[in-house]
Design a protein around this motif. Structure first.
Motif, PDB file in Angstrom:
ATOM      1  N   ASP A   1      -1.078   8.144   3.345  1.00  0.00           N
ATOM      2  CA  ASP A   1      -1.447   6.734   3.432  1.00  0.00           C
ATOM      3  C   ASP A   1      -0.618   6.065   4.527  1.00  0.00           C
ATOM      4  O   ASP A   1       0.572   6.355   4.681  1.00  0.00           O
ATOM      5  CB  ASP A   1      -1.163   6.010   2.103  1.00  0.00           C
ATOM      6  N   TYR A   2      -1.244   5.164   5.257  1.00  0.00           N
ATOM      7  CA  TYR A   2      -0.533   4.450   6.322  1.00  0.00           C
ATOM      8  C   TYR A   2       0.185   3.235   5.751  1.00  0.00           C
ATOM      9  O   TYR A   2      -0.401   2.452   4.992  1.00  0.00           O
ATOM     10  CB  TYR A   2      -1.522   4.020   7.399  1.00  0.00           C
TER      11      TYR A   2
ATOM     12  N   ASP B  43       4.757  -1.370   2.433  1.00  0.00           N
ATOM     13  CA  ASP B  43       3.333  -1.673   2.580  1.00  0.00           C
ATOM     14  C   ASP B  43       3.156  -3.096   3.104  1.00  0.00           C
ATOM     15  O   ASP B  43       4.122  -3.741   3.535  1.00  0.00           O
ATOM     16  CB  ASP B  43       2.589  -1.449   1.265  1.00  0.00           C
ATOM     17  N   ARG B  44       1.942  -3.590   3.062  1.00  0.00           N
ATOM     18  CA  ARG B  44       1.653  -4.906   3.650  1.00  0.00           C
ATOM     19  C   ARG B  44       2.412  -6.022   2.947  1.00  0.00           C
ATOM     20  O   ARG B  44       2.730  -7.045   3.548  1.00  0.00           O
ATOM     21  CB  ARG B  44       0.150  -5.183   3.586  1.00  0.00           C
TER      22      ARG B  44
ATOM     23  N   ARG C   4       8.051   2.076  -0.963  1.00  0.00           N
ATOM     24  CA  ARG C   4       7.413   3.303  -1.433  1.00  0.00           C
ATOM     25  C   ARG C   4       8.178   4.513  -0.896  1.00  0.00           C
ATOM     26  O   ARG C   4       8.470   4.592   0.285  1.00  0.00           O
ATOM     27  CB  ARG C   4       5.958   3.389  -0.954  1.00  0.00           C
ATOM     28  N   LEU C   5       8.487   5.433  -1.790  1.00  0.00           N
ATOM     29  CA  LEU C   5       9.115   6.680  -1.380  1.00  0.00           C
ATOM     30  C   LEU C   5       8.113   7.515  -0.601  1.00  0.00           C
ATOM     31  O   LEU C   5       6.989   7.720  -1.060  1.00  0.00           O
ATOM     32  CB  LEU C   5       9.577   7.459  -2.606  1.00  0.00           C
ATOM     33  N   GLY C   6       8.508   7.965   0.575  1.00  0.00           N
ATOM     34  CA  GLY C   6       7.562   8.721   1.379  1.00  0.00           C
ATOM     35  C   GLY C   6       8.202   9.865   2.106  1.00  0.00           C
ATOM     36  O   GLY C   6       9.338  10.254   1.848  1.00  0.00           O
ATOM     37  N   ASP C   7       7.417  10.444   3.026  1.00  0.00           N
ATOM     38  CA  ASP C   7       7.886  11.513   3.896  1.00  0.00           C
ATOM     39  C   ASP C   7       8.314  12.721   3.087  1.00  0.00           C
ATOM     40  O   ASP C   7       9.471  13.131   3.082  1.00  0.00           O
ATOM     41  CB  ASP C   7       9.047  11.027   4.759  1.00  0.00           C
TER      42      ASP C   7
ATOM     43  N   SER D 267       9.340   1.740   8.133  1.00  0.00           N
ATOM     44  CA  SER D 267      10.405   2.120   7.203  1.00  0.00           C
ATOM     45  C   SER D 267      11.395   0.976   6.994  1.00  0.00           C
ATOM     46  O   SER D 267      11.541   0.082   7.825  1.00  0.00           O
ATOM     47  CB  SER D 267      11.149   3.358   7.711  1.00  0.00           C
ATOM     48  N   LEU D 268      12.092   1.059   5.870  1.00  0.00           N
ATOM     49  CA  LEU D 268      13.044   0.013   5.490  1.00  0.00           C
ATOM     50  C   LEU D 268      14.203  -0.094   6.467  1.00  0.00           C
ATOM     51  O   LEU D 268      14.698  -1.199   6.722  1.00  0.00           O
ATOM     52  CB  LEU D 268      13.564   0.299   4.081  1.00  0.00           C
TER      53      LEU D 268
END
Length: 666
Positions: A422-423, A481-482, A487-490, A428-429
């Motif tokens: 998902d985009y 996100d918008r 969200r934890l990713g990668d 990133s934070l």
């Protein structure tokens, strides 16, 4: 006017009267071709009379309601709720067999306006703010095909009774009880098979029962669910009846074939012979006739054929993939290289989002669905362990949580692997924490991000069907996100690197500053090492400082030691991010986060809390325990050096950022 025409009109009038008798609080629709319904979102009625509440669209929601409300309150007994009965035939048709989006809900509501509701796990009914509000005045019978831990769903194939909330008051696995044997027969909701639901509420006994069976089996005697529920506070005098459904990232069609409803009586049975057919969503294999005439006397035509062959070969090489027989079972999770090539405009530099030790990440839009995605290109020269790794990626792709970035699938090509996520439009934070050109995040935003990441990590550690260890929790791996939700990713690469398919890796997984001391001895990542990294992340977000600053003076090289020293001196709040100076917020919240960061990053793994305890602390449900006094005498930096982490003390954390590792069952 001819006799035949008069006869036809008479039949239509009779049929119309039989299908909808609003004056006695009832109607029956054997198909919806001429049904008067209030539709919104993706809901529609197709020409053959099938009602699609949602079609196979991404993140879609739809609603279909009877346009007129019904009287649900008794005139003779003030405050009490009248009885009602309904039955309907539905089908949930996923694009890929048994891999479904979210579910379908029969709804009794005081309004038909669900414009603020979210799709996905909220099923088009509520959002983060109004879920579980008593002012909703909503009764729902959910047919849910995704297990959402935030709603305490029992599994990914259940029927539930919802009262103002998607956390069901009562739920059970989908199925029915056989009248002849009494045995329970399981049913798969997302099986593309028509099934029937009966919902009956006895207003006097306050008894709500839900029964189901596959069409055309008659209504079983024993209901699937039976609950005593006082609906007097839920029901208004006038209520609407209808349906709501929603999709997530998986394309699914939720449809109704027939529907009958009655107040103070039993809903009229449906006529199966009049129900519309289900759509055929399978890909149609059309035979192609290719006739090739090669006149031997025509050199021009021969040259044309040769030129065409050359172009086809070049085109195939351009989009060539690596596909082995064992991958066919992962079809729904495999993207074609051609699709990803087009989505990213040929992996054009203009679509490049970033690059690092793992490769490059590109923004793209899938041409088949217009869905925004992030595509990560990872080099891999070895095929060792690839089958197990792809199986793990497909397993991780089943994760469903609002604070975990969705891994949608993968593609393999010679020498590289492509992962599709998902985009996340806000990146990133760490960009917000360290980029001075960006506005500083407020404390309220930071605290919401912290709670979101904690919730996602709890899901990975304890609430999913397997234990997932995220081996590199840090600000750069938290995507926004918008709405700036964290969200934890990668994730999804650890197994690949474990099999040695990328050069210059080490056995220690993670990034310096977030690595628990015991990793130097065991080399084994656990949920406890994740908690240590989460503690460092808490300090990073609250202090606006990286966990390791190699150029700093000795007492400040490690953020953890610096915060601990300030805590000992009673100046803990002095470590807060200076960019928060003008922000007004409850200082006790920051103090709690800083103390929780120290507690999670305790050098002893046994002293660290679980993520469920962390959530209780952040939600204020449990009081923060005191930090053990012995902690004050420990120098983490010295401990790390003693345990041979010196080789990894590098700016920008040159140890490879390994991310997720699946353990087996709990």
């Amino acid at each position: 006017m001819s006799f035949r025409l008069l006869k036809t009109l008479f039949i239509l009038v009779i049929l119309g009267f039989a299908s909808c008798r609003e004056e006695d609080g009832s109607f029956v629709f054997n198909g919806f071709r001429s049904a008067n319904l209030s539709l919104d979102g993706f809901a529609s009625v197709v020409p053959d009379g099938l009602l699609l509440v949602t079609n196979a669209s991404y993140q879609a929601k739809g609603h279909a309601f009877h346009p007129q409300p019904f009287k649900f309150k008794s005139d003779t007994t003030p405050g009490s709720t009248l009885s009602f009965s309904t039955t309907f035939v539905f089908a949930i048709i996923p694009k890929y067999s048994y891999v479904s989006g979210h579910g379908l809900v029969f709804v009794v509501s005081h309004t038909t306006n669900f414009s603020t509701a979210l799709p996905s796990q909220f099923l088009g009914l509520f959002n983060f703010n109004d879920n579980a509000n008593a002012s909703n005045h909503v009764l729902g019978i959910e047919l849910d095909t995704i297990a959402n831990p935030e709603f305490q769903d029992i599994n990914n194939n259940h029927v539930g009774i919802d009262v103002n909330s998607l956390q069901s008051a009562n739920s059970t696995s989908a199925g029915y009880y056989d009248d002849s044997t009494g045995a329970f027969r399981n049913l798969i909701l997302a099986s593309s098979v028509p099934m029937q639901i009966w919902v009956d509420y006895d207003g006097q006994d306050m008894q709500l029962s839900v029964t189901m069976a596959p069409v055309p089996i008659a209504k079983p005697k024993k209901p699937l669910l039976s609950s005593t529920i006082d609906l007097s506070s839920v029901m208004s005098d006038s209520m609407y009846v209808g349906f709501s459904s929603a999709n997530g990232p998986l394309f699914t069609t939720h449809c109704l074939l027939g529907w009958s409803f009655k107040m103070n009586g039993i809903a009229e049975p449906l006529d199966y012979a009049k129900l519309p057919p289900l759509p055929r969503l399978d890909s149609k294999h059309k035979s192609q006739k290719l006739a090739i005439w090669l006149p031997l006397t025509s050199c021009a035509l021969a040259l044309l054929v040769v030129a065409t062959v050359v172009l086809v070969v070049k085109r195939r090489n351009k989009y060539a993939e690596l596909l082995e027989d064992w991958e066919k079972e992962y079809g729904p999770h495999r993207f074609s290289y051609k699709e990803l090539f087009r989505a990213t405009k040929g992996f054009n530099d203009k679509t490049l989002l970033g690059s690092g030790g793992f490769g490059k990440v590109y923004q793209g839009v899938l041409p088949s669905s217009n869905v925004e995605v992030a595509v990560k290109r990872v080099s891999h020269e070895s095929r060792q362990g690839m089958k197990e790794f792809v199986a793990e990626i497909v397993s991780i792709g089943q994760l469903r949580h609002r604070n975990v970035v969705q891994l949608l699938g993968y593609c393999r090509r010679k020498g590289e692997l492509l992962l599709v996520y998902d985009y996340m439009p806000n990146g990133s934070l760490d960009g917000f924490l360290y980029d001075e050109t960006r506005p500083a995040l407020s404390w309220a935003q930071r605290f919401r991000i912290i709670k979101g990441v904690a919730s996602g990590l709890l899901y990975l550690h304890q609430d999913w069907e397997q234990i997932v260890v995220h081996r590199d929790i840090k600000a750069s791996n938290v995507l926004l996100d918008r709405e700036l939700n964290g969200r934890l990713g990668d994730f999804g690469l650890a197994r690949l690197y474990d099999h040695g398919t990328v050069a210059h890796t080490t056995h220690i997984m993670g990034t310096m500053g977030y690595l628990a001391p015991e990793l130097a001895k065991t080399g084994k990542a656990t949920t406890k090492t994740d908690v240590f990294a989460f503690g460092a992340f808490l300090l990073e977000v609250a202090c606006g400082r990286r966990p390791v600053e190699p150029s700093a003076e000795e007492p400040q090289v490690l953020l953890l030691d610096w915060v601990r020293e300030n805590w000992k001196r009673g100046t803990l709040l002095a470590t807060g991010d200076p960019r928060l100076a003008g922000d007004i917020f409850p200082v006790e919240e920051m103090e709690s986060v800083l103390k929780l960061g120290l507690l999670c990053s305790h050098p002893s793994s046994d002293a660290r809390p679980t993520m469920r305890q962390v959530m209780h602390f952040l939600d204020g449900d449990s009081a923060m325990p005191d930090i053990p006094p012995a902690y004050t005498s420990i120098d983490i930096l010295s401990l790390i050096r003693r345990d041979a982490f010196d080789d990894y003390m590098m700016p920008s954390s040159s140890s490879v950022s390994h991310l997720f590792e699946l353990s087996g069952g709990r």
